[in-house]
Design a protein around this motif. Structure first.
Motif, PDB file in Angstrom:
ATOM      1  N   UNK A 161       0.875  -1.036  -0.224  1.00 40.56           N
ATOM      2  CA  UNK A 161       0.048   0.010  -0.068  1.00 40.56           C
ATOM      3  C   UNK A 161       0.932   1.325  -0.099  1.00 40.56           C
ATOM      4  N   UNK A 162       1.622   1.597  -1.117  1.00 41.27           N
ATOM      5  CA  UNK A 162       2.524   2.601  -1.117  1.00 41.27           C
ATOM      6  C   UNK A 162       2.285   3.147  -2.692  1.00 41.27           C
ATOM      7  N   UNK A 163       2.482   4.519  -2.922  1.00 43.06           N
ATOM      8  CA  UNK A 163       2.483   4.826  -4.473  1.00 43.06           C
ATOM      9  C   UNK A 163       3.574   4.392  -5.304  1.00 43.06           C
ATOM     10  N   UNK A 164       3.090   3.943  -6.407  1.00 47.58           N
ATOM     11  CA  UNK A 164       3.962   3.339  -7.511  1.00 47.58           C
ATOM     12  C   UNK A 164       4.117   1.797  -7.230  1.00 47.58           C
ATOM     13  N   UNK A 165       3.640   1.295  -6.154  1.00 48.19           N
ATOM     14  CA  UNK A 165       3.731  -0.078  -6.102  1.00 48.19           C
ATOM     15  C   UNK A 165       2.900  -0.850  -6.923  1.00 48.19           C
ATOM     16  N   UNK A 166       3.215  -1.935  -7.470  1.00 51.39           N
ATOM     17  CA  UNK A 166       2.497  -2.544  -8.354  1.00 51.39           C
ATOM     18  C   UNK A 166       1.985  -4.043  -7.833  1.00 51.39           C
ATOM     19  N   UNK A 167       0.912  -4.633  -8.252  1.00 50.95           N
ATOM     20  CA  UNK A 167       0.567  -5.814  -8.010  1.00 50.95           C
ATOM     21  C   UNK A 167      -0.278  -6.677  -9.042  1.00 50.95           C
ATOM     22  N   UNK A 168      -0.478  -7.627  -9.249  1.00 53.26           N
ATOM     23  CA  UNK A 168      -0.930  -8.418 -10.242  1.00 53.26           C
ATOM     24  C   UNK A 168      -2.014  -9.250 -10.005  1.00 53.26           C
ATOM     25  N   UNK A 169      -2.868  -9.679 -11.095  1.00 55.24           N
ATOM     26  CA  UNK A 169      -4.413 -10.578 -10.901  1.00 55.24           C
ATOM     27  C   UNK A 169      -4.176 -11.388 -11.939  1.00 55.24           C
ATOM     28  N   UNK A 170      -4.828 -12.540 -11.984  1.00 52.96           N
ATOM     29  CA  UNK A 170      -5.127 -13.388 -12.682  1.00 52.96           C
ATOM     30  C   UNK A 170      -6.785 -13.833 -13.041  1.00 52.96           C
ATOM     31  N   UNK A 171      -7.188 -13.819 -14.031  1.00 56.45           N
ATOM     32  CA  UNK A 171      -8.668 -13.913 -14.283  1.00 56.45           C
ATOM     33  C   UNK A 171      -9.171 -14.586 -15.721  1.00 56.45           C
ATOM     34  N   UNK A 172     -10.315 -15.015 -15.319  1.00 52.48           N
ATOM     35  CA  UNK A 172     -11.079 -15.804 -16.763  1.00 52.48           C
ATOM     36  C   UNK A 172     -11.994 -14.984 -17.066  1.00 52.48           C
ATOM     37  N   UNK A 173     -12.475 -14.676 -18.378  1.00 48.13           N
ATOM     38  CA  UNK A 173     -13.749 -14.291 -18.575  1.00 48.13           C
ATOM     39  C   UNK A 173     -15.113 -15.165 -19.293  1.00 48.13           C
ATOM     40  N   UNK A 174     -16.114 -14.731 -19.529  1.00 47.59           N
ATOM     41  CA  UNK A 174     -16.984 -15.339 -19.691  1.00 47.59           C
ATOM     42  C   UNK A 174     -17.002 -16.118 -21.132  1.00 47.59           C
ATOM     43  N   UNK A 175     -16.107 -15.517 -21.986  1.00 39.56           N
ATOM     44  CA  UNK A 175     -15.507 -16.090 -23.240  1.00 39.56           C
ATOM     45  C   UNK A 175     -14.728 -17.104 -22.959  1.00 39.56           C
ATOM     46  N   UNK A 176     -14.371 -17.568 -21.931  1.00 34.75           N
ATOM     47  CA  UNK A 176     -13.190 -18.383 -21.559  1.00 34.75           C
ATOM     48  C   UNK A 176     -11.663 -18.059 -21.879  1.00 34.75           C
ATOM     49  N   UNK A 177     -11.532 -16.735 -22.318  1.00 34.41           N
ATOM     50  CA  UNK A 177     -10.115 -16.067 -22.395  1.00 34.41           C
ATOM     51  C   UNK A 177      -9.478 -15.941 -20.897  1.00 34.41           C
ATOM     52  N   UNK A 178      -8.340 -16.213 -20.864  1.00 30.79           N
ATOM     53  CA  UNK A 178      -7.347 -15.835 -19.457  1.00 30.79           C
ATOM     54  C   UNK A 178      -6.980 -14.668 -19.669  1.00 30.79           C
ATOM     55  N   UNK A 179      -6.779 -13.861 -18.408  1.00 28.59           N
ATOM     56  CA  UNK A 179      -6.352 -12.381 -18.528  1.00 28.59           C
ATOM     57  C   UNK A 179      -5.287 -12.298 -17.351  1.00 28.59           C
ATOM     58  N   UNK A 180      -4.383 -11.477 -17.758  1.00 28.58           N
ATOM     59  CA  UNK A 180      -3.305 -11.332 -16.758  1.00 28.58           C
ATOM     60  C   UNK A 180      -3.372  -9.533 -16.682  1.00 28.58           C
ATOM     61  N   UNK A 181      -3.592  -9.101 -15.320  1.00 34.71           N
ATOM     62  CA  UNK A 181      -3.791  -7.965 -15.274  1.00 34.71           C
ATOM     63  C   UNK A 181      -2.777  -7.168 -14.084  1.00 34.71           C
ATOM     64  N   UNK A 182      -2.286  -6.154 -14.479  1.00 34.41           N
ATOM     65  CA  UNK A 182      -1.306  -5.416 -13.676  1.00 34.41           C
ATOM     66  C   UNK A 182      -2.141  -4.092 -13.247  1.00 34.41           C
ATOM     67  N   UNK A 183      -1.776  -3.764 -11.828  1.00 34.94           N
ATOM     68  CA  UNK A 183      -2.347  -2.565 -11.135  1.00 34.94           C
ATOM     69  C   UNK A 183      -1.132  -1.800 -10.345  1.00 34.94           C
ATOM     70  N   UNK A 184      -1.140  -0.577 -10.434  1.00 38.75           N
ATOM     71  CA  UNK A 184      -0.237   0.465  -9.950  1.00 38.75           C
ATOM     72  C   UNK A 184      -0.932   1.237  -8.768  1.00 38.75           C
ATOM     73  N   UNK A 185      -0.715   1.419  -7.721  1.00 43.36           N
ATOM     74  CA  UNK A 185      -1.239   2.141  -6.637  1.00 43.36           C
ATOM     75  C   UNK A 185      -0.815   3.767  -7.155  1.00 43.36           C
ATOM     76  N   UNK A 186      -1.935   4.635  -7.088  1.00 43.60           N
ATOM     77  CA  UNK A 186      -1.364   5.897  -7.396  1.00 43.60           C
ATOM     78  C   UNK A 186      -1.637   6.842  -6.260  1.00 43.60           C
ATOM     79  N   UNK A 187      -2.212   6.444  -5.112  1.00 47.91           N
ATOM     80  CA  UNK A 187      -2.632   7.209  -4.005  1.00 47.91           C
ATOM     81  C   UNK A 187      -2.805   6.365  -2.770  1.00 47.91           C
ATOM     82  N   UNK A 188      -2.393   6.913  -1.375  1.00 45.04           N
ATOM     83  CA  UNK A 188      -2.606   6.320  -0.487  1.00 45.04           C
ATOM     84  C   UNK A 188      -3.152   7.286   0.523  1.00 45.04           C
TER      85      UNK A 188
END
Length: 199
Positions: free
Chosen positions: A83-110
Motif C-alpha cells: 500500500x504505497x504509491x507506485x507499488x504494483x500488484x498483479x491479478x489473474x482472471x478468466x472471462x465468460x468467453x473463456x479467455x485468460x487475462x493477466x492484469x497489472x495494477x499500480x497504486x496511485x494514491x494512499x
C-alpha cells in the motif's frame, strides 16, 4: 491488409475486402475485450498491503462496463501488493468467453486517514480459446461466399501482433484444409491463409 485464400477444390479465388478484415477485428474484440487500459479504482488496505480480495471484487465489478459485449469475469485472484504509491500488484482472471487475462495494477494514491488506496489497472496479456478465433474465421469466410462449414483452432492463443495460429477448415463437402491465422494487432484482428485439402 487483406485476406489471401487459396483452396482445392476451388472456392472463390479473389482476395477478401479490407472491410471484412475490419469486421473480423470488431467481432474478435467483442469476445476478447483487451483494448482498454488505465481503469481507475479505490479499495481498502489491509494494513501495509492492498486488500487483495477487495481489489479482485472491484476489478470484477468494473470489467463488464469496460469490456462490453456482455462479457464478465468468472474467476479472479490478486496478489497482496504494498500500500504505497507506485507499488504494483498483479491479478489473474478468466472471462465468460473463456479467455485468460493477466492484469497489472499500480497504486496511485494512499489515504492513511481512510485506509484506502487508489489504483489503475489494465490487461497486459490475454490468452484466448480456439473457438473465439475459429468461429469468427468461419463466419468471415462464409460471409464472403466460401463453402466453409467450420474452422477449428487450438486453445491457448496468445493475442499479440504477428502471432500465427494453425487451424483446420472443414468444407461443406466434408473435405478439410489448413487455415493459418496471422494476428495483425493486439486486439484480435487477423488475416487468413488457407492451403489445399489435407495440407
Amino acid at each position: 491488409s487483406i485476406f489471401v485464400v487459396t483452396s482445392n477444390p476451388p472456392l472463390r479465388s479473389e482476395p477478401f475486402l479490407k472491410l471484412k478484415n475490419w469486421i473480423s477485428t470488431i467481432l474478435v474484440f467483442s469476445a476478447l475485450a483487451i483494448l482498454f487500459t488505465g481503469c481507475e479504482a479505490s479499495v481498502s488496505t489491509g494494513g501495509d498491503t492492498v486488500d487483495a480480495d477487495n481489489a479482485a471484487d472491484t476489478i470484477k465489478q468494473q470489467y463488464p462496463d469496460k469490456a462490453g459485449g456482455g462479457l464478465t469475469i468468472t474467476e479472479i485472484s490478486c496478489d497482496e501488493g504494498k500500500a504505497e504509491v507506485d507499488a504494483k500488484f498483479t491479478c489473474t482472471a478468466t472471462n465468460s468467453a473463456g479467455s485468460d487475462l493477466e492484469i497489472e495494477a499500480t497504486v496511485n494514491k494512499v489515504d492513511e486517514d481512510t485506509d484506502k488506496v487508489d489504483f489503475t489497472w489494465s490487461i497486459t496479456k490475454l490468452t484466448a480459446t480456439g473457438a473465439t478465433f475459429g468461429d469468427v474465421a468461419a463466419s468471415t469466410l462464409q460471409d464472403q461466399g466460401y463453402a466453409v462449414a467450420s474452422v477449428d483452432c487450438p486453445d491457448g492463443i496468445v493475442v499479440e501482433k504477428g502471432a500465427t495460429v494453425d487451424c483446420r477448415a472443414t468444407m461443406d463437402n466434408g473435405s478439410t484444409q489448413s487455415a493459418t491465422l496471422t494476428l495483425t494487432d493486439g486486439s484480435g484482428g487477423f488475416n487468413i491463409d488457407t492451403g489445399g485439402p489435407g495440407s
